[in-house]
Design a protein around this motif. Structure first.
Motif, PDB file in Angstrom:
ATOM      1  N   SER A 132     -10.276  -0.501 -10.153  1.00  0.00           N
ATOM      2  CA  SER A 132     -11.399  -0.362 -11.074  1.00  0.00           C
ATOM      3  C   SER A 132     -12.569   0.359 -10.410  1.00  0.00           C
ATOM      4  CB  SER A 132     -11.846  -1.746 -11.548  1.00  0.00           C
ATOM      5  OG  SER A 132     -12.925  -1.638 -12.446  1.00  0.00           O
ATOM      6  N   GLY A 133     -13.105   1.369 -11.109  1.00  0.00           N
ATOM      7  CA  GLY A 133     -14.246   2.117 -10.602  1.00  0.00           C
ATOM      8  C   GLY A 133     -13.890   3.237  -9.656  1.00  0.00           C
ATOM      9  N   LYS A 134     -12.591   3.365  -9.310  1.00  0.00           N
ATOM     10  CA  LYS A 134     -12.164   4.428  -8.404  1.00  0.00           C
ATOM     11  C   LYS A 134     -11.500   5.552  -9.206  1.00  0.00           C
ATOM     12  CE  LYS A 134     -11.443   1.521  -4.327  1.00  0.00           C
ATOM     13  NZ  LYS A 134     -11.980   0.281  -4.889  1.00  0.00           N
ATOM     14  N   THR A 135     -11.598   6.746  -8.710  1.00  0.00           N
ATOM     15  CA  THR A 135     -10.957   7.889  -9.360  1.00  0.00           C
ATOM     16  C   THR A 135      -9.525   7.999  -8.862  1.00  0.00           C
ATOM     17  OG1 THR A 135     -13.088   9.026  -9.478  1.00  0.00           O
ATOM     18  CG2 THR A 135     -11.104  10.352  -9.831  1.00  0.00           C
ATOM     19  N   VAL A 136      -8.605   7.413  -9.607  1.00  0.00           N
ATOM     20  CA  VAL A 136      -7.189   7.420  -9.245  1.00  0.00           C
ATOM     21  C   VAL A 136      -6.448   8.270 -10.267  1.00  0.00           C
ATOM     22  CG1 VAL A 136      -5.129   6.026  -8.923  1.00  0.00           C
ATOM     23  CG2 VAL A 136      -7.346   5.143  -8.200  1.00  0.00           C
ATOM     24  N   ASN A 137      -5.718   9.263  -9.794  1.00  0.00           N
ATOM     25  CA  ASN A 137      -5.003  10.180 -10.665  1.00  0.00           C
ATOM     26  C   ASN A 137      -3.509   9.894 -10.662  1.00  0.00           C
ATOM     27  OD1 ASN A 137      -7.358  11.714 -11.344  1.00  0.00           O
ATOM     28  ND2 ASN A 137      -7.229  12.682  -9.328  1.00  0.00           N
ATOM     29  N   ASN A 138      -2.842  10.378 -11.695  1.00  0.00           N
ATOM     30  CA  ASN A 138      -1.395  10.246 -11.803  1.00  0.00           C
ATOM     31  C   ASN A 138      -0.724  10.880 -10.582  1.00  0.00           C
ATOM     32  OD1 ASN A 138       1.158   9.793 -12.802  1.00  0.00           O
ATOM     33  ND2 ASN A 138       1.160  11.631 -14.071  1.00  0.00           N
ATOM     34  N   GLY A 139       0.119  10.108  -9.896  1.00  0.00           N
ATOM     35  CA  GLY A 139       0.803  10.612  -8.717  1.00  0.00           C
ATOM     36  C   GLY A 139       0.152  10.217  -7.415  1.00  0.00           C
ATOM     37  N   ASP A 140      -1.112   9.746  -7.447  1.00  0.00           N
ATOM     38  CA  ASP A 140      -1.740   9.251  -6.227  1.00  0.00           C
ATOM     39  C   ASP A 140      -0.991   8.012  -5.752  1.00  0.00           C
ATOM     40  OD1 ASP A 140      -3.539  11.252  -6.487  1.00  0.00           O
ATOM     41  OD2 ASP A 140      -5.280   9.988  -6.943  1.00  0.00           O
ATOM     42  N   TYR A 141      -1.032   7.749  -4.453  1.00  0.00           N
ATOM     43  CA  TYR A 141      -0.218   6.670  -3.920  1.00  0.00           C
ATOM     44  C   TYR A 141      -0.900   6.002  -2.730  1.00  0.00           C
ATOM     45  CZ  TYR A 141       0.968  10.217  -0.426  1.00  0.00           C
ATOM     46  OH  TYR A 141       0.899  11.167   0.560  1.00  0.00           O
ATOM     47  N   ALA A 142      -0.438   4.786  -2.448  1.00  0.00           N
ATOM     48  CA  ALA A 142      -0.853   4.044  -1.257  1.00  0.00           C
ATOM     49  C   ALA A 142       0.413   3.639  -0.507  1.00  0.00           C
ATOM     50  CB  ALA A 142      -1.668   2.817  -1.644  1.00  0.00           C
ATOM     51  N   VAL A 143       0.330   3.595   0.818  1.00  0.00           N
ATOM     52  CA  VAL A 143       1.493   3.324   1.656  1.00  0.00           C
ATOM     53  C   VAL A 143       1.243   2.085   2.509  1.00  0.00           C
ATOM     54  CG1 VAL A 143       2.969   4.172   3.511  1.00  0.00           C
ATOM     55  CG2 VAL A 143       2.200   5.727   1.720  1.00  0.00           C
ATOM     56  N   VAL A 144       2.233   1.181   2.529  1.00  0.00           N
ATOM     57  CA  VAL A 144       2.222   0.031   3.427  1.00  0.00           C
ATOM     58  C   VAL A 144       3.416   0.169   4.360  1.00  0.00           C
ATOM     59  CG1 VAL A 144       2.363  -2.479   3.597  1.00  0.00           C
ATOM     60  CG2 VAL A 144       1.111  -1.429   1.703  1.00  0.00           C
ATOM     61  N   GLN A 145       3.151   0.237   5.645  1.00  0.00           N
ATOM     62  CA  GLN A 145       4.210   0.403   6.641  1.00  0.00           C
ATOM     63  C   GLN A 145       4.658  -0.963   7.142  1.00  0.00           C
ATOM     64  OE1 GLN A 145       5.753   3.427   7.983  1.00  0.00           O
ATOM     65  NE2 GLN A 145       7.125   1.744   8.518  1.00  0.00           N
ATOM     66  N   LEU A 146       5.912  -1.358   6.802  1.00  0.00           N
ATOM     67  CA  LEU A 146       6.441  -2.626   7.280  1.00  0.00           C
ATOM     68  C   LEU A 146       6.930  -2.489   8.713  1.00  0.00           C
ATOM     69  CD1 LEU A 146       8.506  -3.993   4.246  1.00  0.00           C
ATOM     70  CD2 LEU A 146       6.117  -4.383   4.812  1.00  0.00           C
ATOM     71  N   PRO A 147       6.787  -3.541   9.518  1.00  0.00           N
ATOM     72  CA  PRO A 147       7.318  -3.488  10.891  1.00  0.00           C
ATOM     73  C   PRO A 147       8.838  -3.575  10.882  1.00  0.00           C
ATOM     74  CG  PRO A 147       6.448  -5.660  10.397  1.00  0.00           C
ATOM     75  CD  PRO A 147       6.105  -4.807   9.222  1.00  0.00           C
ATOM     76  N   GLY A 148       9.462  -3.211  11.984  1.00  0.00           N
ATOM     77  CA  GLY A 148      10.917  -3.221  12.077  1.00  0.00           C
ATOM     78  C   GLY A 148      11.521  -4.599  11.960  1.00  0.00           C
ATOM     79  N   SER A 149      10.723  -5.643  12.184  1.00  0.00           N
ATOM     80  CA  SER A 149      11.249  -7.004  12.143  1.00  0.00           C
ATOM     81  C   SER A 149      11.373  -7.540  10.725  1.00  0.00           C
ATOM     82  CB  SER A 149      10.345  -7.929  12.968  1.00  0.00           C
ATOM     83  OG  SER A 149       9.006  -7.822  12.523  1.00  0.00           O
ATOM     84  N   LEU A 150      10.865  -6.793   9.710  1.00  0.00           N
ATOM     85  CA  LEU A 150      10.959  -7.237   8.323  1.00  0.00           C
ATOM     86  C   LEU A 150      11.865  -6.312   7.525  1.00  0.00           C
ATOM     87  CD1 LEU A 150       7.303  -8.238   7.320  1.00  0.00           C
ATOM     88  CD2 LEU A 150       9.168  -9.719   8.075  1.00  0.00           C
ATOM     89  N   ALA A 151      12.504  -6.868   6.510  1.00  0.00           N
ATOM     90  CA  ALA A 151      13.326  -6.084   5.575  1.00  0.00           C
ATOM     91  C   ALA A 151      12.939  -6.487   4.162  1.00  0.00           C
ATOM     92  CB  ALA A 151      14.812  -6.346   5.810  1.00  0.00           C
ATOM     93  N   ALA A 152      13.003  -5.546   3.249  1.00  0.00           N
ATOM     94  CA  ALA A 152      12.632  -5.815   1.859  1.00  0.00           C
ATOM     95  C   ALA A 152      13.814  -6.410   1.102  1.00  0.00           C
ATOM     96  CB  ALA A 152      12.158  -4.543   1.182  1.00  0.00           C
ATOM     97  N   VAL A 153      13.517  -7.349   0.197  1.00  0.00           N
ATOM     98  CA  VAL A 153      14.550  -7.949  -0.640  1.00  0.00           C
ATOM     99  C   VAL A 153      14.878  -7.032  -1.818  1.00  0.00           C
ATOM    100  CG1 VAL A 153      15.124  -9.921  -2.111  1.00  0.00           C
ATOM    101  CG2 VAL A 153      13.865 -10.265   0.028  1.00  0.00           C
ATOM    102  N   SER A 154      13.862  -6.427  -2.416  1.00  0.00           N
ATOM    103  CA  SER A 154      14.062  -5.507  -3.532  1.00  0.00           C
ATOM    104  C   SER A 154      13.449  -4.167  -3.180  1.00  0.00           C
ATOM    105  CB  SER A 154      13.429  -6.066  -4.812  1.00  0.00           C
ATOM    106  OG  SER A 154      12.073  -6.364  -4.595  1.00  0.00           O
ATOM    107  N   GLU A 155      13.899  -3.103  -3.864  1.00  0.00           N
ATOM    108  CA  GLU A 155      13.449  -1.767  -3.524  1.00  0.00           C
ATOM    109  C   GLU A 155      12.438  -1.202  -4.503  1.00  0.00           C
ATOM    110  OE1 GLU A 155      16.646   0.864  -2.886  1.00  0.00           O
ATOM    111  OE2 GLU A 155      17.320  -0.090  -1.036  1.00  0.00           O
ATOM    112  N   ASP A 156      12.635  -1.398  -5.804  1.00  0.00           N
ATOM    113  CA  ASP A 156      11.768  -0.795  -6.809  1.00  0.00           C
ATOM    114  C   ASP A 156      11.185  -1.873  -7.713  1.00  0.00           C
ATOM    115  OD1 ASP A 156      12.443   1.697  -5.818  1.00  0.00           O
ATOM    116  OD2 ASP A 156      14.115   1.934  -7.212  1.00  0.00           O
TER     117      ASP A 156
END
Length: 851
Positions: A132-156
Motif C-alpha cells: 500500500s502506498g508504493k508504486t508497484v507495477n505488473n511484473g515487479d518482483y521481490a526475492v527471498v534467498q533460502l539457505p541450503g539447509s532449507l527446502a520448500a514443500v510447495s513450489e507455486d
C-alpha cells in the motif's frame, strides 16, 4: 467417376452439417471441473514421533492423477504450462522494499531455539508484504534467498485479495533456492491493508539423520532473519498403542455447484500389544467399543449414508471415499520405498524399521484391507459409538472417518477432536487430537464470508447482550454469537452454505424477536462483489411498555476523492431538517466518531398530531458536492465527491399497505449505454450510491441517468430535491393494497414505468452484457454505512420518511444464450448448398451426355 463425385459431394455435406452441429453443442456446454479431493500425506506426527497410517492407497491416487493428465492433449498442456510459466517470471523491477519482516512458526506458534524440528516436519516461513502506498507495477518482483539447509514443500502459490483477485504469484526455484514473489497488474495502485505470505518449508535431507543445531540466515530489505533450528534428525517412530491421528492436512472437496468443503481425515489407531491392561489378558480383549466426540463446534461428521447431509456429490462414486472404514490387521515395522510401497522389517525388535503400518494378519507382506462400517451417532450427531467386539492381543485395527470443517480454515487455527476406548480388561484415557492449520499462501486484505447481525430497539439504539444461533442448514452446525456494545455480532470465515439465524435470548428488558431470518448461498455470492459480508437486522420491543412516540435518525458520511489533491475537512456539521425546515439541531461528524452520528428522541408527531418528516442537510463544503440517499427510517448517507469522480445516489420508497417486492434492480446509464446496476433491498436500506468517472476518454463530462424496473400494480413518482443533494428518489405507491406483492415480484423491462428517465431520442442503449458488480460493500450498508431496518408496517410518513416492511424473496430466472444458432444456421445452409450442388452436377452431366 460420376459415382465418386456424387459420393464425395454427399460426404462433404454430411461433414459440414456435423461440424456445425458439433460447434454449436461445444459452445452450449459449460466445462465442469473434476472433483477436487486432496489426499493428504499419510505421515502424521504423534508427540515428536511419526507414524505411517494405512487405509489410503497412494498408488490409486497417483494412477488417477496420471490418467487425468493423459486425458489432456499435448497442445492444451503446453499452452497452460506456458501461460502459467509466464506469470512466474518477474519481468519488471526487483522491489526488496515490499518485504517488511520475516518470521517462522510451527502450527501457529513462533519457532525459537528450543522448538523441536524433526525430519520432514513442515513449518511456516511467514513474509510480511507492504504494498500500500508504493508504486508497484505488473511484473515487479521481490526475492527471498533460502539457505541450503532449507527446502520448500510447495513450489507455486497465489497471493489473493478479498475479491479473489491474484495480487502476486510466488514461485520457488529448487535449483537456486530462490523464492520469487511476482506482482500482477492487480497490485498496481493498491490501497488496501498490508498482508502476509506463508510458505511451507522443511529441513533439507542433506542435513543428515543426527540431531544438531542448524543455523538459518535469510537476508531481506537490508536486514537478515537469523535463528538456530533445534533439528532432531531422523529417528524411529514409536509403535502405536491407542492414538487419535489425522491425515496431516486439511483436504478440500469441490461439489457439483463448485462449493469447496474442508475436510479432516481422522484415524483412531489401536494396537493390542500395547493397550494398558487391567489384570491378565492371555489371548484377546473382549467387548471393545470406540467413543468419539467433536470438541470444535465448527466440526460435523461426514455421513454419506444420510442424504439430508449430502455434500452434493459431483459424481455419485465420490461418496464411496468418505464412508467410515475399519481396517484390521497386525502392526508391523518397516520402511516405504520411493514408490510408497511398505516393506516389513525382518522383525519388530532389534532389527525394526523406522515406520509402522497395518499389514494382513496371514501374510504380513500385504497391506491390511478395510471394510465399510456404520457408526452410531448421538448427542445431536456430535459424537458416535462403534462396537468393535473382540481383538486378539497381537492384532490391531484402525477406524477411519471424515469430519467437515464448517468455516474457512485460517492459518494458525487449531481444531480439536477426542476419542476413548472401553472394553473388558482395558484401561486407557481419552486421547485428544489437535489439528493445527498451516497453509502455504497469502492475502493482501482478508478472506471468507462474514455473517453480521445488528440488534436495535425501536428507537434505533444499539442493544448489547442479545444471543443468536447461526445454523448451517445442511450440516446442522450451530454457532452462538452475542451482540457487543454496538449491537453487533458476527460470524467470520463462514463457508458458502445456507444459514438460518434465530434469536435465543433477548437483552434485559426487551421481548424476544422470534422471527427467524435466512441467508442463502446466492446472497453470499452477491456479497462477494463487496467485502463478502451479509448483515441481518433484528429489532426488539421493550417489555410491558407502550410503543414510544419518538424516533432516531442516523446519518453517515462518505468521501470520494477522485484524483483531487483537496484535503477533506477534519469535521463536518450536519443539521436536522423537520418538514423541510432547517433546525438548530446539529451533529458533528469526524474521524473520531467514524463519520457517523444520530439524532435521538425525536418526536414522531407535532402538536396537532401530524406526522413529522425528517431529513438532513450539511454545511456547505468548498470544493465538494453532496449526494444524499436514504430516509428517516433507514438512515441517511451523505457522500461528498470531488475531482474526476462523481457520486450518484439512489433511494427507493414504498408506499401503501401489504407486502412489497423483496428487491428491485436499478440501472445506471452513461448516455445511452448501461454501465452498472444495483440491487436494492431492505438489507441495504433500499439505497445505493454509484462511484463513477466524471469524464469520458475525450475529456467530456458524462451525463448519467438512473432507471428502475417497471412494476405493475404500482403508481410511480419521483421525489428528487437536487438542490439539496437528494437525487433519484423513486417512489412506488401500491394501487391495490389488498393484493399481496402488488404484482411487483416479477421484474419487467428496465426503463419502463412513469418514474423511469427517458433514453435520449434516437439512441437505443447498448447492453454491455453482465454489468460490473455493484452490490453495496455490505448488505445493510451503502458504501460502508450501517443501514438499520425497521419492520413496522404501521409506520407512515411523507415521501422521504416512508417505512419499508420486510418481505419474502423472489427467484431469479435463468436465460440461455442463443447467439450460436446463427452459426448453426449458416453451416446448415452450406450443407444444403453442397448437397444441391451434387444433384445439380449430376443432372448437368446427364444432359450434356445426352446432348
Amino acid at each position: 467417376m460420376k459415382a465418386k463425385r456424387n459420393l464425395l459431394a454427399l460426404l462433404l455435406s454430411v461433414v459440414i452439417f456435423w461440424q456445425g452441429f458439433s460447434v454449436v453443442n461445444a459452445e452450449n456446454v459449460s466445462p465442469t471441473p473434476e472433483s477436487s479431493i486432496s489426499l493428504s500425506s499419510s505421515a502424521v506426527e504423534e508427540e515428536g514421533n511419526r507414524t505411517e497410517i494405512t487405509g489410503v492407497n497412494p498408488e490409486d491416487t497417483e494412477n488417477d492423477l496420471e490418467e487425468a493428465s493423459l486425458s489432456n492433449s499435448a497442445d492444451s498442456t503446453d499452452i497452460l504450462t506456458m501461460a502459467r510459466a509466464a506469470s512466474l517470471v518477474g519481468t519488471g523491477v526487483e522491489r526488496s522494499d515490499v518485504i517488511q519482516n520475516i518470521r517462522m512458526t510451527l502450527n501457529g506458534n513462533p519457532i525459537d531455539e528450543n522448538t523441536k524440528i524433526y525430519a520432514n516436519t513442515d513449518f511456516a516461513l511467514k513474509i510480511k508484504l507492504a504494498v500500500s502506498g508504493k508504486t508497484v507495477n505488473n511484473g515487479d518482483y521481490a526475492v527471498v534467498q533460502l539457505p541450503g539447509s532449507l527446502a520448500a514443500v510447495s513450489e507455486d502459490t497465489e497471493i489473493k485479495n478479498d475479491a479473489g483477485q491474484v495480487m502476486a504469484n510466488a514461485h520457488y526455484d529448487s535449483t537456486t533456492k530462490q523464492l520469487k514473489i511476482i506482482f500482477t497488474e492487480n497490485a498496481e495502485n493498491y490501497s488496501g491493508a498490508d498482508g502476509e505470505f506463508t510458505f511451507l518449508v522443511r529441513v533439507n535431507q542433506s542435513e543428515g539423520d543426527t540431531a544438531k543445531q542448524v543455523p538459518i540466515n535469510i537476508p531481506f530489505n537490508g536486514r537478515t532473519f537469523s535463528i538456530q533450528l533445534n533439528y532432531q534428525g531422523i529417528g524411529l517412530d514409536e509403535e502405536p498403542n491407542f492414538w487419535k491421528n489425522y491425515g496431516g492436512s486439511i483436504e478440500q472437496y469441490e461439489d457439483k455447484e463448485g462449493t469447496i468443503h474442508y475436510l479432516v481425515h481422522f484415524f483412531i489407531q489401536v494396537n493390542g500389544r500395547r493397550l494398558t491392561k487391567v489384570g491378565t489378558v492371555s489371548e484377546k480383549f473382549t467387548n471393545i467399543e470406540i467413543h468419539d466426540k467433536l470438541i470444535s463446534d465448527v466440526f460435523s461428521y461426514v455421513d454419506p449414508s444420510d442424504p439430508d447431509h449430502s455434500m452434493n456429490w459431483k459424481n455419485a462414486s465420490d461418496a464411496d471415499r468418505f464412508y467410515p472404514t475399519l481396517v484390521r490387521g497386525v502392526w508391523r515395522s518397516g520402511y516405504r520405498d520411493e514408490d510408497y510401497v511398505f516393506h516389513p522389517a525382518t522383525d519388530d525388535g532389534a532389527n525394526r524399521g523406522p515406520k509402522w503400518a497395518l499389514q494382513d494378519v496371514d501374510n504380513n507382506a500385504l497391506p491390511a484391507r478395510g471394510d465399510r462400517v456404520p457408526l452410531k451417532y448421538k448427542d445431536g450427531k456430535r459424537a458416535f459409538d462403534y462396537r468393535v467386539g473382540d481383538l486378539n492381543v497381537e492384532e490391531g485395527f484402525e477406524l477411519q472417518y471424515y469430519v467437515e470443517v464448517n468455516e474457512v480454515p485460517q492459518d494458525g487455527t487449531v481444531y480439536r477432536n477426542d476419542a476413548s476406548i472401553t472394553g473388558d480388561s482395558i484401561s486407557m484415557g481419552t486421547h485428544e487430537r489437535e489439528v493445527p492449520v498451516q497453509y502455504s499462501g497469502g492475502n493482501l486484505n482478508g478472506t471468507g464470508f462474514t455473517l453480521r447481525i445488528e440488534k436495535r430497539n425501536e428507537e434505533r439504539q444499539a442493544l448489547s447482550g442479545a444471543e443468536f444461533t447461526i445454523e448451517n442448514k445442511r450440516t446442522k452446525v450451530k454457532k452462538t454469537v452475542v451482540t457487543n456494545a454496538d449491537g453487533i455480532a458476527t460470524l467470520e470465515n463462514a463457508v458458502l452454505a445456507d444459514y438460518v439465524i434465530k434469536e435465543i435470548k433477548a437483552p434485559t428488558g426487551y421481548v424476544l424477536d422470534e422471527q427467524e431470518q435466512q441467508i442463502d448461498k446466492e446472497e453470499l455470492k452477491r456479497s462477494a462483489a463487496g467485502n463478502a459480508t451479509v448483515t441481518k437486522f433484528f429489532v426488539n420491543k421493550k417489555a410491558n411498555e407502550a410503543k414510544p412516540e419518538t424516533r432516531s435518525v442516523l446519518v453517515d458520511k462518505k468521501w470520494i476523492q477522485g484524483n483531487s489533491t483537496v484535503q477533506k475537512p477534519n469535521k463536518v456539521k450536519v443539521y436536522l431538517v423537520e418538514n423541510g425546515e432547517k433546525t438548530n439541531k446539529v451533529q458533528e461528524l469526524s474521524e473520531e466518531n467514524g463519520w457517523k452520528a444520530s439524532f435521538s428522541n425525536l418526536p414522531k408527531k407535532d402538536a396537532s398530531g401530524a406526522q413529522i418528516t425528517y431529513t438532513v442537510a450539511e454545511e456547505n463544503l468548498q470544493d465538494y458536492k453532496p449526494a444524499i440517499s436514504g430516509t428517516q427510517d433507514t438512515g441517511f448517507t451523505i457522500t461528498n465527491y470531488t475531482g474526476d469522480r462523481v457520486a450518484i445516489p439512489v433511494t427507493k420508497i414504498w408506499k401503501g399497505s401489504g407486502e412489497h417486492p423483496l428487491g428491485l434492480t436499478v440501472q445506471l446509464y452513461a448516455g445511452s449505454v448501461r454501465v452498472s446496476s444495483a440491487y436494492l433491498t431492505a438489507q441495504n436500506g433500499w439505497q445505493y450510491t454509484f462511484d463513477m468517472p466524471k469524464y469520458d476518454d475525450a475529456g467530456k463530462e458524462i451525463k448519467y441517468t438512473v432507471t428502475e424496473e417497471n412494476l405493475s400494480g404500482y403508481t410511480a413518482s419521483r421525489a428528487d430535491e437536487e438542490n439539496n443533494g437528494y437525487k433519484n428518489v423513486f417512489v412506488n405507491t401500491k394501487e391495490k393494497p389488498n393484493n399481496p406483492g402488488g404484482g411487483g415480484n416479477t421484474p419487467n423491462n428496465p426503463g419502463g414505468g412513469g418514474n423511469t428517465p427517458k433514453t435520449p431520442s434516437g439512441n437505443t442503449p447498448k447492453d454491455p452484457g453482465t454489468p460490473p458488480p455493484s452490490t453495496p460493500d455490505e448488505p445493510g450498508k451503502v458504501l460502508g454505512a450501517s443501514r438499520p431496518m425497521e419492520d413496522n408496517p404501521e409506520r407512515k410518513g411523507e415521501v422521504l420518511g416512508e417505512s419499508r416492511p420486510a418481505v419474502k424473496g423472489r427467484a431469479a430466472t435463468k436465460t440461455e444464450d442463443k447467439a450460436a444458432m446463427k452459426l448453426y444456421g449458416v453451416l446448415f445452409a452450406l450443407s444444403l448448398i453442397s448437397f444441391s450442388a451434387s444433384l445439380f452436377g449430376k443432372n448437368f452431366f446427364l444432359k450434356k451426355r445426352k446432348g
